[in-house]
Design a protein around this motif. Structure first.
Motif, PDB file in Angstrom:
ATOM      1  N   TYR A   5       1.874   4.760  -8.317  1.00  0.00           N
ATOM      2  CA  TYR A   5       1.898   6.285  -8.236  1.00  0.00           C
ATOM      3  C   TYR A   5       2.760   6.274  -7.193  1.00  0.00           C
ATOM      4  O   TYR A   5       2.653   7.821  -6.133  1.00  0.00           O
ATOM      5  CB  TYR A   5       0.200   6.161  -7.752  1.00  0.00           C
ATOM      6  N   GLY A   6       3.714   5.392  -6.933  1.00  0.00           N
ATOM      7  CA  GLY A   6       4.569   5.915  -6.038  1.00  0.00           C
ATOM      8  C   GLY A   6       4.583   5.632  -4.183  1.00  0.00           C
ATOM      9  O   GLY A   6       4.930   6.586  -3.784  1.00  0.00           O
ATOM     10  N   LEU A   7       3.321   5.246  -3.713  1.00  0.00           N
ATOM     11  CA  LEU A   7       3.022   5.011  -2.741  1.00  0.00           C
ATOM     12  C   LEU A   7       3.867   3.952  -1.901  1.00  0.00           C
ATOM     13  O   LEU A   7       3.809   4.833  -0.891  1.00  0.00           O
ATOM     14  CB  LEU A   7       1.470   4.520  -2.875  1.00  0.00           C
ATOM     15  N   ASP A   8       5.206   3.582  -1.898  1.00  0.00           N
ATOM     16  CA  ASP A   8       5.697   3.053  -1.432  1.00  0.00           C
ATOM     17  C   ASP A   8       6.690   3.864  -0.945  1.00  0.00           C
ATOM     18  O   ASP A   8       7.076   3.566   0.219  1.00  0.00           O
ATOM     19  CB  ASP A   8       6.646   2.121  -1.619  1.00  0.00           C
ATOM     20  N   ARG A   9       6.704   5.587  -1.008  1.00  0.00           N
ATOM     21  CA  ARG A   9       7.046   6.596  -0.146  1.00  0.00           C
ATOM     22  C   ARG A   9       6.616   6.642   0.895  1.00  0.00           C
ATOM     23  O   ARG A   9       6.609   7.159   2.308  1.00  0.00           O
ATOM     24  CB  ARG A   9       7.004   7.647  -1.672  1.00  0.00           C
ATOM     25  N   TRP A  10       5.577   6.156   1.273  1.00  0.00           N
ATOM     26  CA  TRP A  10       4.791   6.701   2.657  1.00  0.00           C
ATOM     27  C   TRP A  10       4.173   5.125   3.287  1.00  0.00           C
ATOM     28  O   TRP A  10       4.154   4.831   4.591  1.00  0.00           O
ATOM     29  CB  TRP A  10       3.554   7.521   2.290  1.00  0.00           C
ATOM     30  N   VAL A  11       3.721   3.992   2.598  1.00  0.00           N
ATOM     31  CA  VAL A  11       3.023   3.483   2.954  1.00  0.00           C
ATOM     32  C   VAL A  11       4.209   2.150   3.150  1.00  0.00           C
ATOM     33  O   VAL A  11       4.820   1.188   2.627  1.00  0.00           O
ATOM     34  CB  VAL A  11       2.492   2.263   2.068  1.00  0.00           C
ATOM     35  N   ASP A  12       4.139   1.378   4.725  1.00  0.00           N
ATOM     36  CA  ASP A  12       4.889   0.535   5.105  1.00  0.00           C
ATOM     37  C   ASP A  12       4.831  -0.593   4.503  1.00  0.00           C
ATOM     38  O   ASP A  12       6.028  -1.344   4.257  1.00  0.00           O
ATOM     39  CB  ASP A  12       5.207   0.760   6.745  1.00  0.00           C
ATOM     40  N   ALA A  13       3.626  -0.734   4.486  1.00  0.00           N
ATOM     41  CA  ALA A  13       3.512  -2.451   3.219  1.00  0.00           C
ATOM     42  C   ALA A  13       2.071  -2.535   2.788  1.00  0.00           C
ATOM     43  O   ALA A  13       1.051  -1.653   2.786  1.00  0.00           O
ATOM     44  CB  ALA A  13       3.798  -3.665   4.102  1.00  0.00           C
ATOM     45  N   ALA A  14       1.590  -2.724   1.306  1.00  0.00           N
ATOM     46  CA  ALA A  14       0.362  -3.216   1.261  1.00  0.00           C
ATOM     47  C   ALA A  14       0.642  -4.628   1.129  1.00  0.00           C
ATOM     48  O   ALA A  14       1.589  -5.441   0.919  1.00  0.00           O
ATOM     49  CB  ALA A  14       0.845  -3.033  -0.236  1.00  0.00           C
TER      50      ALA A  14
END
Length: 228
Positions: A129-138
């Motif tokens: 889902y390309g969440l790394d565009r917003w999320v600093d780290a998971a």
């Protein structure tokens, strides 16, 4: 001091795990049936009750009479099926995840994910889902030896110097992790949530878009001091 970071749970908060849970669990238990290791229906309802605990605890609960080797084998197969179902598009984010993430990043907040899911599973959702565009780290619960979400959240706070933050999640482990670290606890009344757990949160939402208005008045909620 205003909120400077938001830590999100994944399953049942950002990702609609319910869409792939039954499919993947059925596959895992069908394999047990074929090997003569299980009789009867897949214990989906039991899994829903304990949703939010680390996977080792899941298999101890669902397969209490099976060996550690069997549990490990089932866990591996279940993880494979989860990832296959994610990559084939059978899952989905909850409504407004991307809109809320965009808003929060525009406000220059740090965004993190703290999940009880395994690293490969978590990575598959973030990538799909390309969440790394917003999320600093998971972060996965496997990154702390205790498998305790409070410790995982504390690790994030220490590593990224979170001074005043919030944890957004649907289960008691998320609420407890927030309170144990002096953060604002925001409960999500979504698919796997339970009312007796949600009442312990500082605030409850029924749609992620409610976070926009909530953070506008967050100072009035008087969160506790920052992370330990």
């Amino acid at each position: 001091m205003k909120i400077d970071a938001v830590i999100f749970d994944m399953d049942g908060t950002l990702f609609q795990t319910d869409r792939i849970l039954e499919l993947s669990l059925d596959d895992a238990f069908e394999r047990l049936r074929l090997n003569g290791l299980w009789e009867g229906k897949t214990p989906t309802s039991k899994y829903r009750e304990i949703m939010g605990v680390p996977l080792p605890k899941v298999w101890e609960t669902l397969l209490p009479c099976h060996s550690a080797e069997v549990r490990e084998s089932v866990n591996e197969h279940f993880l494979e099926r989860l990832i296959d179902n994610i990559q084939s598009g059978k899952g989905a984010l909850y409504p407004h995840v991307k809109e809320v993430f965009t808003y929060l990043k525009e406000k220059q907040l740090k965004l993190f994910i703290a999940s009880n899911g395994l690293p490969a599973y978590l990575e598959s959702i973030v990538n799909h889902y390309g969440l790394d565009r917003w999320v600093d780290a998971a972060f996965s619960i496997e990154q702390v030896h205790s498998l305790n979400k409070s410790e995982l959240v504390n690790m994030i706070c220490d590593k990224y110097d979170v001074k005043r933050g919030a944890v957004v999640g649907d289960r008691l482990s998320d609420i407890t992790a927030a309170k144990d670290n002096g953060l604002l606890a925001i409960g999500c009344r979504f698919d796997f949530s339970q009312e007796q757990e949600l009442i312990q949160a500082d605030a409850i939402i029924e749609d992620l878009m409610e976070l926009v208005d909530l953070f506008l008045v967050v100072d009035d909620l008087n969160p506790s001091p920052a992370c330990k």
